[in-house]
Design an enzyme around this catalytic site. Structure first.
Site, short mmCIF file in Angstrom:
data_model
loop_
_atom_site.label_atom_id
_atom_site.label_comp_id
_atom_site.label_asym_id
_atom_site.label_seq_id
_atom_site.Cartn_x
_atom_site.Cartn_y
_atom_site.Cartn_z
N THR A 22 54.23 40.79 38.55
CA THR A 22 52.99 40.58 37.80
C THR A 22 53.17 41.03 36.36
O THR A 22 53.93 41.97 36.10
CB THR A 22 51.87 41.40 38.48
OG1 THR A 22 51.57 40.78 39.72
CG2 THR A 22 50.62 41.49 37.64
N ARG A 51 44.77 34.55 50.26
CA ARG A 51 44.84 35.97 49.91
C ARG A 51 44.69 36.19 48.40
O ARG A 51 45.27 35.50 47.58
CB ARG A 51 46.18 36.53 50.39
CG ARG A 51 46.42 38.01 50.07
CD ARG A 51 47.29 38.19 48.85
NE ARG A 51 47.65 39.59 48.64
CZ ARG A 51 48.12 40.07 47.50
NH1 ARG A 51 48.31 39.25 46.47
NH2 ARG A 51 48.43 41.35 47.36
N GLY A 55 45.01 39.30 45.48
CA GLY A 55 45.46 40.68 45.25
C GLY A 55 44.54 41.41 44.29
O GLY A 55 43.41 40.98 44.03
N ASP A 56 45.06 42.51 43.76
CA ASP A 56 44.24 43.36 42.87
C ASP A 56 44.14 42.81 41.45
O ASP A 56 43.17 43.11 40.74
CB ASP A 56 44.87 44.76 42.80
CG ASP A 56 46.30 44.70 42.26
OD1 ASP A 56 47.09 43.84 42.75
OD2 ASP A 56 46.63 45.46 41.34
N THR A 81 50.28 46.81 38.53
CA THR A 81 51.17 45.94 39.30
C THR A 81 51.61 46.69 40.54
O THR A 81 51.79 47.91 40.49
CB THR A 81 52.40 45.51 38.48
OG1 THR A 81 53.25 44.74 39.33
CG2 THR A 81 53.19 46.69 37.92
N GLY A 82 51.75 45.98 41.65
CA GLY A 82 52.16 46.65 42.87
C GLY A 82 51.55 46.00 44.09
O GLY A 82 51.09 44.86 44.04
N ALA A 83 51.55 46.73 45.18
CA ALA A 83 51.03 46.22 46.46
C ALA A 83 49.51 46.17 46.38
O ALA A 83 48.81 47.15 46.62
CB ALA A 83 51.48 47.15 47.58
N GLY A 84 49.01 44.97 46.02
CA GLY A 84 47.62 44.80 45.63
C GLY A 84 46.58 45.35 46.60
O GLY A 84 45.56 45.88 46.16
N1 ASP Z 1 49.62 43.25 42.39
C1 ASP Z 1 50.01 41.91 42.68
C2 ASP Z 1 49.31 41.43 43.92
O1 ASP Z 1 49.16 42.20 44.84
C3 ASP Z 1 51.47 41.74 42.87
C4 ASP Z 1 52.32 42.23 41.72
O2 ASP Z 1 52.01 43.24 41.09
O3 ASP Z 1 53.35 41.61 41.44
O4 ASP Z 1 48.93 40.28 43.96
#
Ligand code: ASP
Length: 353
Positions: A220, A248, A250-251, A271-274
């Site tokens: 992201t 789905r 994400g965040d 950025t991360g596990a949304g």
């Molecule tokens: N945060 C993003 C999501 O969960 C993924 C990412 O940070 O690459 O959609």
């Protein structure tokens, strides 16, 4: 220091005075570093803090030095530097933080190295479904889009939702219909596809991996900035996670989770596990901690990222404050990131160190 001085009976009154002056100077330097610097510098008018700041990210994750060739690292750094310059130019010329974050994110969306715009990851069904959000810290106006497949610059779509619609968050066909009405640049869905992302989807299916991104890396992109008027803004754009299903989200496009900006505290892009960032309300939580506990940006961001880790999530955030502080916090081995300020800071980095 003073006690140390009086403990030495042999000390002359002259050296005692010299030490006392040194101690006072040190104490003043610690309390008012800008004042101390101004005294030593060529002029008394040196600015105490940057008048503009910008931070960007291109995702966080498990980047190991062994896997990353020097050429690859240089490629990523050049891509980050290019985006940093696009945003810095806006701020240097007196533009708004909103224009700066949009400019920086558009560059990253155009670059296939990152999981946003061209080069976005594929859904389980082999489509690039894009999400983006933008927020103006001056008014707390916000705009976001999710699940779009034809809009060349998702971040511009988010900004248009903010500025030209009465809504904050539009999805899928509706968002695209709105974008067409607003004459935004549309492209064929193939424009976003790259062979490397297709390979990652195939790998995910072959290895029957879970919802986690294939090589534990999130790509992201995001930018946060404060302009010379002291207004902050945040922008985030993404393809989400490889192999995502069932619509789905994400965040990243969720205001308060992956994106937030508030002149009373800071601007954040995550950025991360949304899923974990949504549950923790990361971006708003960092701003709220700064407002209500008096924590600085680093402490607030580290605390909230520790809460994300405690839930089992990983990733990172970039934060800029109206005072010009620009910080990173991440609990992964690396994060593609960069920052630039009017005080001359200009840096890009990948690994934790
Ligand atoms: N945060 C993003 C999501 O969960 C993924 C990412 O940070 O690459 O959609």
């Amino acid at each position: 220091m003073a006690v140390f001085c009086y403990d030495r009976p042999m000390m002359t009154s002259m050296s005692r005075r010299t030490l006392a002056i040194a101690a006072l100077t040190l104490a003043l330097g610690a309390a008012f570093p800008a004042a101390a610097q101004a005294k030593e510098g060529p002029s008394m008018t040196q600015p105490a803090a940057p008048t503009w700041s910008l931070a960007i990210h291109g995702g966080a994750g498990t980047m190991s030095r062994e896997k990353m060739t020097p050429e690859k690292e240089a490629e990523y750094k050049a891509a980050l530097a290019f985006a940093l310059e696009a945003g810095s130019k806006v701020l240097r010329e007196g533009g708004t933080s909103l224009d700066a974050v949009e400019a920086a994110v558009k560059v990253l969306e155009d670059d296939p190295h990152f999981n946003a715009g061209r080069g976005a990851v594929f859904t389980y069904n082999g489509v690039n479904e894009l999400d983006a959000a933008i927020m103006d810290g001056r008014t707390r106006a916000a705009g976001a889009v999710t699940g779009i497949t034809h809009i060349k610059h998702p971040i511009t779509a988010a900004r248009t939702v903010m500025e030209k619609s009465p809504h904050v968050f539009l999805s899928r066909e509706g968002a695209e219909e709105f974008a067409r009405e607003q004459a935004l640049e549309m492209v064929d869905p193939d424009y976003f596809a790259t062979p490397e992302r297709w390979r990652q989807l195939e790998e995910l299916k072959a290895r029957k991996l879970g919802w986690f991104d294939v090589d534990l890396k999130y790509g992201t992109v995001g930018a946060v900035a404060v302009d010379t008027a002291g207004n902050v803004a945040a922008a985030t754009s993404t393809g989400g996670l490889t192999g995502k299903r069932w619509g789905r989200i994400g965040d990243s496009p969720i205001i308060g989770a992956g994106t937030y900006a508030d002149n009373r505290a800071c601007a954040i892009s995550a950025t991360g596990a949304g899923e974990f960032f949504i549950r923790e309300g990361v971006a708003h939580e960092i701003c709220a901690r700064m407002r209500f506990t008096g924590e600085g940006p680093q402490q607030a961001a580290d605390t909230v990222m520790a809460n994300v880790a405690a839930l089992g999530g990983d990733g990172g955030v970039i934060v800029v404050t109206p005072k010009g502080e620009a910080i990173f916090s991440f609990n992964t081995p690396g994060m593609y990131r960069g920052r630039a300020t009017s005080a001359g800071v200009k840096e890009v980095a990948v690994f934790k160190d």
